[in-house]
Design a protein around this motif. Structure first.
Motif, short mmCIF file in Angstrom:
data_model
loop_
_atom_site.label_atom_id
_atom_site.label_comp_id
_atom_site.label_asym_id
_atom_site.label_seq_id
_atom_site.Cartn_x
_atom_site.Cartn_y
_atom_site.Cartn_z
N MET A 1 0.83 -1.20 0.00
CA MET A 1 0.00 0.00 0.00
C MET A 1 0.87 1.25 0.00
O MET A 1 0.62 2.21 -0.75
N GLU A 2 1.90 1.26 0.82
CA GLU A 2 2.83 2.39 0.88
C GLU A 2 3.50 2.63 -0.47
O GLU A 2 3.60 3.78 -0.94
N GLU B 1 3.84 6.34 -5.32
CA GLU B 1 3.90 6.68 -6.74
C GLU B 1 2.72 7.56 -7.14
O GLU B 1 2.86 8.47 -7.96
N LEU B 2 1.55 7.30 -6.56
CA LEU B 2 0.37 8.10 -6.90
C LEU B 2 0.52 9.53 -6.39
O LEU B 2 0.15 10.49 -7.09
N VAL B 3 1.04 9.68 -5.19
CA VAL B 3 1.28 11.03 -4.67
C VAL B 3 2.31 11.76 -5.53
O VAL B 3 2.21 12.96 -5.78
N ASP C 1 -3.43 14.33 -4.35
CA ASP C 1 -3.26 14.41 -2.91
C ASP C 1 -3.43 13.00 -2.33
O ASP C 1 -3.76 12.06 -3.06
N VAL C 2 -3.21 12.86 -1.04
CA VAL C 2 -3.21 11.52 -0.44
C VAL C 2 -4.59 10.86 -0.53
O VAL C 2 -4.69 9.66 -0.80
N LEU D 1 -5.40 7.41 -2.54
CA LEU D 1 -6.01 6.22 -1.95
C LEU D 1 -7.17 5.70 -2.81
O LEU D 1 -7.31 4.50 -3.03
N GLN D 2 -7.98 6.62 -3.33
CA GLN D 2 -9.08 6.21 -4.21
C GLN D 2 -8.55 5.51 -5.46
O GLN D 2 -9.08 4.47 -5.88
N MET D 3 -7.52 6.06 -6.06
CA MET D 3 -6.99 5.48 -7.29
C MET D 3 -6.28 4.16 -7.03
O MET D 3 -6.34 3.24 -7.85
#
Length: 262
Positions: A142-143, A148-150, A155-156, A160-162
């Protein structure tokens, strides 16, 4: 009267279970021959060989050569055992931060790693999720995904949604591939042969007037195409295209909303 343990949410219970916060201090004396880790590994062995349907407290106990009651000293229930199995099966090493800062490549690596873990333990896509990742292995993955998404500019909360969407796409595509392969095998066919049969059957009922796009798909031979050597033609083998289009969407959103190039 409801006890404190009974009032705990499943998510809080999973954190305690997966991090060993639910165990009592070890008693003095000889170390028990059976352990929670051994129980979980045996359960994974059964699931890998025969599917998640074969896993039960009784079956795992028999596999280990112990009584069922012996297992309950280490795992309270089958539900707990499934939670432990999922985190243990997620023991692959997630992608490290990329030196070039290419978040898209990082997420593609992440998705491919998740795909390989599900393929190594096909039963994992058939276990109902009771909570988000809570254990050491699940949180490492998860981390890595959130990192990578951030980096993309989300935003965080958006990240998380993506990550939830990307995880679901990988998991459900693998599940679809497994179910389609099993259905084909039940008739003595391969997945490609089954798709060919489906295509031929559709040609009997599909017309350009009624289903113009499906008719075009059939005429262009989209279904039943011979896969590349070493591949089966399953939907998970075409997953890269879908993942990249999701990443295109993230990049376009960030560019429009944040005024950056991603």
């Amino acid at each position: 009267m409801t006890t404190e343990d009974e009032r705990k949410s499943r998510m809080a219970r999973d954190v305690e279970l997966l991090w060993g916060l639910d165990t009592t201090p070890a008693r003095r004396g000889p170390k028990p021959r059976l352990s929670r880790e051994a129980v979980v590994r045996a359960a994974i062995g059964v699931a890998d060989a025969e599917g998640i349907e074969a896993v039960s407290m009784q079956r795992v106990a028999r596999e280990l050569g112990y009584t069922t009651m012996s297992l309950y000293r280490h795992v309270d229930s089958k539900e707990d055992m499934l939670v432990l199995m999922l985190d243990t099966a997620t023991d692959g090493v997630p992608p490290a931060p990329r030196e070039d800062g290419d978040w898209r490549a990082g997420l593609e690596e992440w998705c491919n790693g998740a795909l390989e873990m599900h393929r190594a333990h096909p039963w994992s896509v058939f276990v109902a999720f009771s909570a988000p990742p809570s254990g050491p292995n699940g949180l490492r993955w998860m981390e890595a995904g959130l990192r990578e998404l951030v980096a993309s500019g989300l935003d965080v909360g958006e990240s998380l949604q993506m990550l939830t969407i990307l995880s679901a796409v990988v998991r459900d595509t693998v599940r679809l591939e497994i179910e389609m392969t099993r259905a084909a095998q039940s008739t003595g066919s391969t997945l490609v042969e089954s798709e060919n049969d489906y295509s031929q059957s559709l040609r009997r009922v599909v017309t350009a007037e009624r289903f113009p796009t499906i008719d075009r798909m059939l005429r262009e031979g989209v279904l039943g195409e011979a896969p590349a050597p070493g591949r089966t033609g399953g939907p998970a083998e075409e997953l890269d295209f879908g993942i990249r289009r999701i990443l295109d969407g993230i990049e376009s959103y960030v560019r429009a909303e944040r005024g950056t190039g991603g």
